[in-house]
Enzyme design. Structure first.
Site, PDB file in Angstrom:
ATOM      1  N   ASP A   1      -8.570   2.383 -10.351  1.00 50.48           N
ATOM      2  CA  ASP A   1      -8.888   0.962 -10.293  1.00 50.48           C
ATOM      3  C   ASP A   1      -8.170   0.241 -11.429  1.00 50.48           C
ATOM      4  O   ASP A   1      -7.078   0.658 -11.835  1.00 50.48           O
ATOM      5  CB  ASP A   1     -10.414   0.778 -10.388  1.00 50.48           C
ATOM      6  CG  ASP A   1     -10.907  -0.425  -9.592  1.00 50.48           C
ATOM      7  OD1 ASP A   1     -10.574  -1.560  -9.991  1.00 50.48           O
ATOM      8  OD2 ASP A   1     -11.620  -0.240  -8.600  1.00 50.48           O
TER       9      ASP A   1
ATOM     10  N   HIS B   1     -12.789  -5.567 -12.434  1.00 46.89           N
ATOM     11  CA  HIS B   1     -12.970  -4.863 -11.167  1.00 46.89           C
ATOM     12  C   HIS B   1     -13.289  -3.382 -11.380  1.00 46.89           C
ATOM     13  O   HIS B   1     -14.237  -2.838 -10.789  1.00 46.89           O
ATOM     14  CB  HIS B   1     -11.700  -5.032 -10.333  1.00 46.89           C
ATOM     15  CG  HIS B   1     -11.836  -4.651  -8.896  1.00 46.89           C
ATOM     16  ND1 HIS B   1     -11.694  -3.366  -8.450  1.00 46.89           N
ATOM     17  CD2 HIS B   1     -12.080  -5.399  -7.783  1.00 46.89           C
ATOM     18  CE1 HIS B   1     -11.832  -3.325  -7.136  1.00 46.89           C
ATOM     19  NE2 HIS B   1     -12.070  -4.558  -6.707  1.00 46.89           N
TER      20      HIS B   1
ATOM     21  N   SER C   1     -14.631  -3.467  -1.919  1.00 48.57           N
ATOM     22  CA  SER C   1     -14.441  -2.809  -3.219  1.00 48.57           C
ATOM     23  C   SER C   1     -15.772  -2.418  -3.833  1.00 48.57           C
ATOM     24  O   SER C   1     -15.857  -1.471  -4.604  1.00 48.57           O
ATOM     25  CB  SER C   1     -13.719  -3.752  -4.191  1.00 48.57           C
ATOM     26  OG  SER C   1     -12.361  -3.852  -3.885  1.00 48.57           O
TER      27      SER C   1
END
Length: 768
Positions: free
Chosen positions: A148, A221, A547
């Site tokens: 990620d 994220h 996600s």
């Protein structure tokens, strides 16, 4: 976050030209057997690839004397586990020279991909001290690798207090870089690496004043997804007091290894492949990838190739399905060995009420926590600026028109919170963001910097009508905070859908999991909206996307691996799929918010259904698949020998007398494809189930036939004497009437033992 991290169309990328020669990064697959033939040992693959590059350099030197000067090739990554090969920056002539070398298999251009929880555990039925969350099950060391945007190592979600020493089997490392040292790793965060060579070959050196050239996360994220899968339990977690409660990852005692391969402009596939390659070598048990591009044949999909080699090494791979819904055939990461995860709602919302001057009221969603607005003048943004003003994009609003008013902005083009920023900069007092028909009744909760809310398409139509019906329209927005007990699960409109274009013989996505308005860890130096004007700092943020659903399933896979240490990745996947449910907490079929809250979702949205971890821990039967089974499946796709060799190596050959068809892969669901104008549509598939439940049981089949299709199942009873026993059955699908205007119909088959086991498989029949 969906706007920022949504799966976009995959874009091929090329490096800048040097002189008259275009240099581009390629991922090159090589035949490992040729390495030993050339005198190199298998352990010296890097030396072999360096010699290959040097041979291209020599060829370039010769060509320089005959043509314009060209740059030397540049080796970027060497792969040893995910594939056999390397990534290199090459000119067109160098690539052609490479293709003539003994051992070359294929080369594909590098590409830029995009990045696609206080309530989740309770909603999923997990309770501290019980079942999968019992102390005994949480003892085992399971390592989750997260590919990620990195991680914020100091976050309380990654504290290692009370954790035992790092497992001796771990071979990973904590790499140093910008504001990241070895001391940032601990017994919780046991590994952290950064992969940027492919990215920098495209965009140039990373600006270390704006991003960290290390595993440290600036986007948020990666921190969010890592904590969703395996973050510690944190009491009183919230954002601005909303969603307050005990936050924790689904497998909160797992170790985490962070592999940063995503940067401000995206994720380059050569770096992603390098991260997968390293994670396999390091010894992760589960790989979580909340990223991807558009679907493509498996032989040209580097995530699919890397994931195949991961599962060959016993690593479970979970990927996001994509955020390109509700359009059909948008699902990505569709290889059968990948767990493809869709996104759906929890039973929690962050409610607002919009009241119009004529008394109409509408329910919306927002993370704004200020006081309700007064009744204020209401204006539609398209009357407050240029042609793009309706979207409230940068600089489009006129201050004299929006000042001290609530502005109605259309969703799309720019970020949701960014629209509110533009309204605030223009002097507006509040914002109402309305959906288009495509986005349906989707309600995102965003941490707006002014009083603002999102509303669905139905409310949007009514507001536009109201604006045109009166000379002095007004509105007020009230903020209700956190509300529980909403109908759920509910399919998110943005979640990518089937049917599966690349492999129509498989239903994709596989399952759905919570992915809408998910609270999880966040870097304190990154604002919740990531707007330049937003100076707020939070430890937890609410974000939406597949996600967010992907790491839920990664954490659940780690839980199942704790309980069933001998299960293969396919067995874990089967357990999660066949125990998934398709009804909401109101005992209705799961609904689809994209087509109003009264339209039923289908397996093309949720796959086998919504994950149910406690039931998955004791599924009764599993559909197991070996790496060899997957290889034989590739043979049924009519791939060439060189294409199959990307997965198997050169030593594998397809069976010459095989009668296998793609639908015979021992998959836990069924995709049936019929020709629309044929009167003889019929197909038979075979499946084998392995008994993993209590001994001495007899299963009886139950079927729910798709409209227009009959099903014959033989045998109809499966009698098992002991765990580990395997039995097979065949199922014949036959068209029994002309298909309607609809292209697809859906059903299911289930093997049932009393009230103990209900092993269900989704069925999708498509006419083309």
């Amino acid at each position: 976050m969906v706007c920022k991290t949504a799966l976009l169309l995959l874009v091929f990328i090329a490096a800048a030209s040097n002189a008259s020669t275009d240099m581009q990064t390629y991922i090159v697959h090589m035949d490992k057997s040729k390495m030993t033939a050339s005198g190199q040992s298998p352990g010296n693959s890097k030396e072999w690839y360096v010699s290959v590059i040097e041979s291209l350099t020599e060829l370039s030197d010769e060509e320089e004397r005959e043509s314009e000067q060209q740059a030397s090739p540049q080796l970027i990554h060497v792969y040893t586990r995910a594939i056999s090969g390397f990534a290199a920056k090459l000119s067109t002539k160098q690539l052609e020279s490479l293709k003539r070398l003994d051992g070359f298999l294929s080369a594909s251009p590098d590409e830029m991909l995009s990045l696609h929880t206080t309530r989740s555990p309770q909603f999923l039925g997990l309770e501290p001290g019980k079942g999968l969350w019992s102390a005994f099950n949480l003892k085992s060391d399971v390592i989750i690798g997260v590919v990620d945007s990195g991680i914020w190592p100091e976050h309380v979600s990654f504290n290692d207090q009370g954790m035992p020493p790092v497992p001796t089997r771990w071979k990973g490392a904590c790499e140093e870089g910008t504001k990241f040292s070895k001391s940032n790793c601990n017994r919780k965060l046991i590994g952290a690496r950064a992969f940027f060579q492919g990215y920098e070959a495209v965009v140039g050196r990373i600006n270390e004043t704006k991003d960290y050239r290390s595993a440290r996360d600036v986007e948020g994220h990666g921190t969010h997804t890592a904590s969703t899968a395996a973050g510690n339990l944190v009491a009183n977690a919230s954002i601005f007091g909303l969603a307050k409660g005990l936050a924790g990852g689904l497998r909160y005692t797992s170790r985490i290894a962070a592999y940063k391969a995503c940067w401000s402009q995206g994720c380059v596939s050569s770096d992603i492949l390098a991260a997968i390659d390293q994670a396999i070598s390091d010894g992760v048990d589960v790989l979580s990838l909340s990223l991807g591009g558009s679907a493509k044949p498996y032989y040209s999909d580097n995530i699919a190739i890397g994931a195949f080699h991961a599962i060959k090494n016993g690593v479970f791979v979970s990927c996001s399905a994509g955020n390109s819904g509700p359009s059909t055939s948008t699902v990505s990461n569709t290889a059968p060995w990948i767990m493809t995860v869709a996104a759906s709602y929890l039973d929690r919302s962050f409610e607002t009420t919009v009241t119009l001057g004529d008394g109409q009221t509408f329910e919306g969603s927002s993370l704004y926590v200020g006081k309700a607005t007064k009744k204020l003048p209401l204006v539609y943004a398209n009357s407050a600026g240029d042609v793009l003003a309706s979207y409230c994009i940068d600089g489009s609003l006129k201050k004299k028109i929006v000042k001290r008013k609530i502005v109605v902005c259309q969703r799309g083009i720019n970020g949701r919170a960014a629209k509110g920023e533009q309204v605030k900069l223009a002097g507006g007092a509040g914002m109402i963001m309305i959906n288009t028909e495509r986005e349906g009744e989707e309600l995102f909760a965003d941490a707006h910097i002014l009083p603002a809310t999102s509303l669905g398409a139905t409310a949007g139509k009514a507001i536009k009508k109201y604006l045109n019906s009166t000379k002095k329209p007004t509105a007020a927005i009230a903020f209700k905070g956190t509300v529980y007990g909403k109908p759920a699960p509910l399919m998110a409109a943005f979640s990518s859908r089937g049917p599966n274009e690349v492999g129509p013989d498989l239903i994709k996505p596989d399952v759905t999991a919570p992915g809408m308005n998910i609270l999880a860890a966040w870097p304190p130096l990154t604002s919740p909206t990531q707007l330049k004007s937003d100076k707020r700092s939070v430890l937890f943020n609410v974000v939406s996307g597949t996600s967010m659903s992907c790491p839920h399933v990664s954490g659940l896979a780690a839980l199942l691996k704790s309980v069933h240490k001998d299960w293969s990745p396919a067995a874990i996947k089967s357990a999660l799929m066949t125990t998934a449910y398709v009804h909401d907490n109101m005992n209705r079929q799961i609904m689809d918010v994209a087509f109003s809250n009264t339209t039923m979702a289908t397996p093309f949205a949720f796959g086998s259904g919504h994950v149910d971890p406690e039931k998955a821990s004791d599924p009764g039967l599993i559909y197991d698949i070996t790496p060899e089974d997957y290889q034989n499946y590739l043979c049924t796709l009519n791939y060439s020998a060189s294409q199959i060799a990307l997965f198997t190596g050169k030593g594998f050959t397809c069976p010459k007398t095989s009668t296998l068809q793609p639908g015979d892969l021992n998959y836990p669901s069924f995709a049936v494809n019929f020709k629309r104008n044929s009167k003889t549509n019929s197909v038979t598939f075979k499946r084998t189930v392995t008994h993993v439940g209590i001994p001495g049981v007899t299963y009886v089949v139950q079927k729910n036939e798709p409209t227009g299709v009959s099903m014959v199942i033989e045998p109809q009873i499966l009698k098992f004497e002991k765990p580990g026993q395997k039995l097979s059955y065949k199922i014949t699908f036959a068209q029994n009437k002309e298909p309607t205007v609809q292209d697809s119909s859906f059903g299911s088959v289930a093997w049932v033992y009393s009230d103990t086991y209900h092993v269900r498989s989704s069925i999708a029949v498509t006419w083309t």
